[in-house]
Write a protein that holds these residues in place. Structure first.
Motif, short mmCIF file in Angstrom:
data_model
loop_
_atom_site.label_atom_id
_atom_site.label_comp_id
_atom_site.label_asym_id
_atom_site.label_seq_id
_atom_site.Cartn_x
_atom_site.Cartn_y
_atom_site.Cartn_z
N SER A 290 51.51 9.74 -21.26
CA SER A 290 52.81 10.13 -21.81
C SER A 290 52.83 11.64 -21.92
CB SER A 290 53.01 9.51 -23.20
OG SER A 290 54.16 10.06 -23.83
N ARG B 278 59.01 7.00 -21.88
CA ARG B 278 58.85 5.68 -22.53
C ARG B 278 59.26 4.55 -21.61
NH1 ARG B 278 61.57 8.31 -26.98
NH2 ARG B 278 63.42 7.03 -26.58
N PRO C 192 51.26 11.00 -33.98
CA PRO C 192 52.39 10.19 -34.50
C PRO C 192 53.27 9.61 -33.41
CG PRO C 192 52.14 12.20 -35.79
CD PRO C 192 51.24 12.35 -34.59
N TYR C 193 53.55 10.39 -32.37
CA TYR C 193 54.37 9.89 -31.28
C TYR C 193 53.64 8.77 -30.53
CZ TYR C 193 57.00 9.56 -26.96
OH TYR C 193 57.71 9.09 -25.89
N GLU D 93 51.40 6.79 -31.70
CA GLU D 93 51.39 5.60 -32.57
C GLU D 93 52.73 4.86 -32.48
OE1 GLU D 93 49.24 4.03 -34.26
OE2 GLU D 93 47.52 5.37 -34.31
N SER D 94 53.81 5.61 -32.33
CA SER D 94 55.13 4.98 -32.26
C SER D 94 55.31 4.16 -30.99
CB SER D 94 56.24 6.04 -32.34
OG SER D 94 56.34 6.78 -31.12
N LEU D 95 54.47 4.41 -29.99
CA LEU D 95 54.57 3.69 -28.72
C LEU D 95 53.91 2.32 -28.77
CD1 LEU D 95 53.84 6.56 -26.16
CD2 LEU D 95 56.07 5.70 -26.92
N ARG D 96 53.14 2.05 -29.79
CA ARG D 96 52.46 0.74 -29.90
C ARG D 96 53.45 -0.41 -29.82
NH1 ARG D 96 47.14 0.27 -31.77
NH2 ARG D 96 46.21 2.20 -32.63
N SER D 97 54.60 -0.22 -30.45
CA SER D 97 55.58 -1.31 -30.51
C SER D 97 56.15 -1.66 -29.14
CB SER D 97 56.73 -0.94 -31.45
OG SER D 97 57.43 0.20 -30.96
N ARG D 98 55.95 -0.80 -28.14
CA ARG D 98 56.45 -1.06 -26.80
C ARG D 98 55.46 -1.86 -25.96
NH1 ARG D 98 61.10 1.75 -25.62
NH2 ARG D 98 61.72 3.22 -27.26
#
Length: 288
Positions: free
Chosen positions: A158, A165, A205-206, A208-213
């Motif tokens: 990324s 994303r 932090p960014y 970590e936010s990608l885990r949900s994808r």
């Protein structure tokens, strides 16, 4: 699930086959080995009353060769000889074949010769991506695939941009719990007087936010690599992927951010040339 592997009949173009077979073993997928036939070029020298007869003869010869190739490599699979229609590109024939076989991914070496007309990164590979909206597994040179049939390890890169994303949508069919594991990686360019730890903290932090994808049940690791502004991002990514023992690197074909430009022809191309392992290219698209 099918994996469409494309060859032009040259030894170099077959370098991708063991890597596609490694992915197929991990996912329980089936290999479809294909070679595009241009009737007027590839059957033009075959002496028969009609061009259709010449095409049929060449198809039979090529099908036998493809089956022998699979047998020699110890790979179970099917063979397919799609035809290039007049006025269309090789990538069109491959895209149609991918749709016909319901392929989840297309595999093609970054170089070849013959009927596929030098399958260079930027022509056939990117042509497939733009037409079929499928990920493309590509490889430069001849490098051995990892042995075994354990979970397939993909390093997903990324650059921190919103469009990057979209890679997760392109990889959706490949991210299977228990069969795939993922390392999310971002290379962070260090600011003046910034420490490596501070640079990594900006990216985490960014990431970590990608885990949900990523589908639940898929093993995920998150890594931020800090690098000086003078560093080549592609080199840092490749080195990290080797350290992780990855099977492949996945990259969107476009991206943008202050952290660097992850675009086909620069970072992505650099990874293909340097990786010594397959790079999975996914068409970048706007996402929410």
């Amino acid at each position: 699930m099918n994996i469409l592997v494309c060859t032009d009949g040259s030894t170099g173009s077959l370098a991708i086959l063991p890597h596609a077979a490694r992915l197929a073993r991990a996912l329980g997928a089936r290999i479809v080995l294909s070679r595009v036939l241009d009737p007027r070029v590839d059957a033009g020298d075959t002496v028969t009353p009609r061009l259709e007869d010449a095409v049929a003869r060449v198809k039979d010869e090529w099908s036998d060769w493809l089956r022998q190739t699979l047998a020699r490599e110890g790979i179970e699979g099917e063979v397919l000889i799609p035809e290039r229609e007049w006025g269309k590109e090789i990538a069109d024939a491959i895209s149609d074949a991918a749709e016909e076989t319901s392929a989840a991914i297309v595999a093609v070496s970054s170089r070849g010769a013959g009927a596929i007309r030098h399958a260079l990164f930027g022509s056939v590979a990117l042509g497939i991506i733009s037409r079929a909206d499928l990920p493309v597994l590509t490889l430069a040179g001849s490098h051995p695939a990892k042995a075994g049939a354990g979970a397939y390890h993909i390093v997903i890169t990324s650059d921190g941009s919103p469009d990057s994303r979209s890679i997760f949508g392109g990889l959706e069919k490949l991210l299977v719990p228990g069969k795939t594991r993922v390392t999310l990686l971002e290379v962070v360019t260090m600011k003046a007087q910034e420490t490596e730890a501070e640079a990594q903290a900006r990216a985490l932090p960014y990431l970590e936010s990608l885990r949900s994808r990523i589908p639940g049940g898929v093993e995920v690791a998150i890594v931020a690599k800090a690098a000086p502004a003078s560093s080549r991002v592609d080199s840092v990514i490749v080195q990290a992927a080797k350290e992780f023992g990855a099977d492949a690197i996945a990259s969107s074909t476009h991206g943008h951010s202050a952290r660097r430009h992850l675009v086909a022809g620069s970072t992505a191309l650099g990874m293909v040339e340097k990786a010594g392992m397959p790079v999975i290219l996914v068409k970048s698209q706007p996402v929410d």
